[in-house]
Design a protein around this motif. Sequence first.
Motif, PDB file in Angstrom:
ATOM      1  N   UNK A  42       1.040  -1.085   0.007  1.00 12.17           N
ATOM      2  CA  UNK A  42       0.240   0.111   0.100  1.00 12.17           C
ATOM      3  C   UNK A  42       0.956   1.223   0.025  1.00 12.17           C
ATOM      4  N   UNK A  43       0.229   2.539  -0.255  1.00 12.20           N
ATOM      5  CA  UNK A  43       1.038   3.702  -0.181  1.00 12.20           C
ATOM      6  C   UNK A  43       1.512   3.960   0.906  1.00 12.20           C
ATOM      7  N   UNK A  44       0.800   3.567   1.969  1.00 13.30           N
ATOM      8  CA  UNK A  44       1.882   3.924   3.492  1.00 13.30           C
ATOM      9  C   UNK A  44       2.746   3.001   3.848  1.00 13.30           C
ATOM     10  N   UNK A  45       3.190   2.218   2.923  1.00 11.70           N
ATOM     11  CA  UNK A  45       4.385   1.205   2.954  1.00 11.70           C
ATOM     12  C   UNK A  45       3.765  -0.053   3.540  1.00 11.70           C
ATOM     13  N   UNK A  46       2.574  -0.339   4.057  1.00  5.28           N
ATOM     14  CA  UNK A  46       1.968  -1.957   4.703  1.00  5.28           C
ATOM     15  C   UNK A  46       1.956  -2.875   3.627  1.00  5.28           C
ATOM     16  N   UNK A  47       2.220  -3.922   4.073  1.00 10.25           N
ATOM     17  CA  UNK A  47       1.839  -4.875   3.121  1.00 10.25           C
ATOM     18  C   UNK A  47       0.543  -5.909   3.607  1.00 10.25           C
ATOM     19  N   UNK A  48      -0.082  -6.129   2.641  1.00 10.25           N
ATOM     20  CA  UNK A  48      -1.389  -6.718   2.845  1.00 10.25           C
ATOM     21  C   UNK A  48      -1.355  -8.202   2.107  1.00 10.25           C
ATOM     22  N   UNK A  49      -1.670  -9.322   2.661  1.00 14.76           N
ATOM     23  CA  UNK A  49      -1.600 -10.569   2.001  1.00 14.76           C
ATOM     24  C   UNK A  49      -2.851 -11.164   1.826  1.00 14.76           C
ATOM     25  N   UNK A  50      -3.017 -11.951   0.780  1.00 14.06           N
ATOM     26  CA  UNK A  50      -4.376 -12.434   0.841  1.00 14.06           C
ATOM     27  C   UNK A  50      -4.130 -13.999  -0.128  1.00 14.06           C
ATOM     28  N   UNK A  51      -4.456 -15.081   0.506  1.00 16.50           N
ATOM     29  CA  UNK A  51      -4.320 -16.445  -0.365  1.00 16.50           C
ATOM     30  C   UNK A  51      -5.488 -16.816  -0.780  1.00 16.50           C
ATOM     31  N   UNK A  52      -6.399 -15.955  -1.159  1.00 17.86           N
ATOM     32  CA  UNK A  52      -7.635 -16.386  -1.694  1.00 17.86           C
ATOM     33  C   UNK A  52      -7.397 -16.848  -3.265  1.00 17.86           C
ATOM     34  N   UNK A  53      -8.406 -17.738  -3.681  1.00 19.40           N
ATOM     35  CA  UNK A  53      -8.050 -17.987  -5.128  1.00 19.40           C
ATOM     36  C   UNK A  53      -8.408 -16.502  -6.050  1.00 19.40           C
ATOM     37  N   UNK A  54      -9.289 -15.954  -5.622  1.00 26.88           N
ATOM     38  CA  UNK A  54      -9.517 -14.609  -6.333  1.00 26.88           C
ATOM     39  C   UNK A  54      -9.644 -13.600  -5.373  1.00 26.88           C
ATOM     40  N   UNK A  55      -8.844 -12.625  -5.589  1.00 26.59           N
ATOM     41  CA  UNK A  55      -9.092 -11.310  -4.840  1.00 26.59           C
ATOM     42  C   UNK A  55      -9.391 -10.200  -5.475  1.00 26.59           C
ATOM     43  N   UNK A  56     -10.525  -9.418  -4.744  1.00 22.58           N
ATOM     44  CA  UNK A  56     -11.259  -8.176  -5.299  1.00 22.58           C
ATOM     45  C   UNK A  56     -10.475  -6.997  -4.509  1.00 22.58           C
ATOM     46  N   UNK A  57      -9.729  -6.193  -5.671  1.00 24.98           N
ATOM     47  CA  UNK A  57      -9.110  -5.027  -4.969  1.00 24.98           C
ATOM     48  C   UNK A  57      -9.923  -3.837  -5.221  1.00 24.98           C
ATOM     49  N   UNK A  58     -10.156  -3.004  -4.005  1.00 27.85           N
ATOM     50  CA  UNK A  58     -11.172  -1.791  -4.251  1.00 27.85           C
ATOM     51  C   UNK A  58     -10.327  -0.913  -5.249  1.00 27.85           C
ATOM     52  N   UNK A  59     -10.943  -0.458  -5.986  1.00 30.79           N
ATOM     53  CA  UNK A  59     -10.621   0.631  -6.909  1.00 30.79           C
ATOM     54  C   UNK A  59     -11.317   1.994  -6.800  1.00 30.79           C
ATOM     55  N   UNK A  60     -12.319   1.903  -5.728  1.00 28.38           N
ATOM     56  CA  UNK A  60     -13.106   3.173  -5.622  1.00 28.38           C
ATOM     57  C   UNK A  60     -12.745   3.900  -4.359  1.00 28.38           C
ATOM     58  N   UNK A  61     -11.885   2.961  -3.570  1.00 30.38           N
ATOM     59  CA  UNK A  61     -11.495   3.730  -2.172  1.00 30.38           C
ATOM     60  C   UNK A  61     -12.708   3.969  -1.135  1.00 30.38           C
ATOM     61  N   UNK A  62     -13.934   3.317  -1.611  1.00 28.67           N
ATOM     62  CA  UNK A  62     -15.052   3.637  -0.466  1.00 28.67           C
ATOM     63  C   UNK A  62     -15.031   2.247   0.343  1.00 28.67           C
ATOM     64  N   UNK A  63     -14.321   1.278   0.207  1.00 30.53           N
ATOM     65  CA  UNK A  63     -14.479   0.027   0.822  1.00 30.53           C
ATOM     66  C   UNK A  63     -13.893   0.135   2.445  1.00 30.53           C
ATOM     67  N   UNK A  64     -14.800  -0.432   3.242  1.00 34.33           N
ATOM     68  CA  UNK A  64     -14.535  -0.065   4.830  1.00 34.33           C
ATOM     69  C   UNK A  64     -13.552  -1.329   4.968  1.00 34.33           C
ATOM     70  N   UNK A  65     -12.942  -1.962   4.138  1.00 34.75           N
ATOM     71  CA  UNK A  65     -12.052  -3.241   4.235  1.00 34.75           C
ATOM     72  C   UNK A  65     -11.035  -3.039   3.245  1.00 34.75           C
ATOM     73  N   UNK A  66     -10.540  -1.557   3.056  1.00 37.28           N
ATOM     74  CA  UNK A  66      -9.768  -1.391   1.761  1.00 37.28           C
ATOM     75  C   UNK A  66      -8.357  -1.900   2.443  1.00 37.28           C
ATOM     76  N   UNK A  67      -7.598  -2.514   1.409  1.00 33.02           N
ATOM     77  CA  UNK A  67      -7.539  -2.439   0.000  1.00 33.02           C
ATOM     78  C   UNK A  67      -8.512  -3.453  -0.506  1.00 33.02           C
ATOM     79  N   UNK A  68      -9.507  -4.270   0.107  1.00 31.22           N
ATOM     80  CA  UNK A  68     -10.089  -5.118  -0.528  1.00 31.22           C
ATOM     81  C   UNK A  68     -11.556  -4.834  -0.685  1.00 31.22           C
ATOM     82  N   UNK A  69     -12.186  -5.134  -1.805  1.00 36.42           N
ATOM     83  CA  UNK A  69     -13.543  -4.673  -2.166  1.00 36.42           C
ATOM     84  C   UNK A  69     -14.708  -5.130  -1.068  1.00 36.42           C
ATOM     85  N   UNK A  70     -15.462  -4.360  -0.612  1.00 30.11           N
ATOM     86  CA  UNK A  70     -16.527  -4.857   0.299  1.00 30.11           C
ATOM     87  C   UNK A  70     -17.963  -4.733  -0.393  1.00 30.11           C
ATOM     88  N   UNK A  71     -18.014  -4.498  -1.593  1.00 25.90           N
ATOM     89  CA  UNK A  71     -19.140  -4.126  -2.391  1.00 25.90           C
ATOM     90  C   UNK A  71     -19.703  -2.861  -2.011  1.00 25.90           C
TER      91      UNK A  71
END
Length: 78
Positions: A42-71
């Motif tokens: 991430x832009x703050x230097x932190x690293x986020x790991x997901x081992x899911x088969x498919x990962x939905x990365x938020x592109x709108x910045x509105x997710x409460x679970x950013x950087x992952x999409x929460x719809x």
Amino acid sequence: MPIEPNGPTEWSPTRSRRSQPRRVTVVPGGPVLIEGPVELQLDDGTTVVSDRFQVAVCACRRSRNYPFCDASHRRKRR
Ligand code: FES
């Protein structure tokens, strides 16, 4: 999905070998879908790991679970 602080991890995408190119799908008005597992830096230097088969990365910045999409992108804006 677990969010881990920046630090050593067992798995790294730079160390993994893939015979196929990784597929990334941009959903119009929605997330970016990436074949997992993924390690996001991430832009703050932190690293986020997901081992899911498919990962939905938020592109709108509105997710409460950013950087992952929460719809949240589906909610109407006022
Ligand atoms: S793209 Fe889904 S919440 Fe941002």
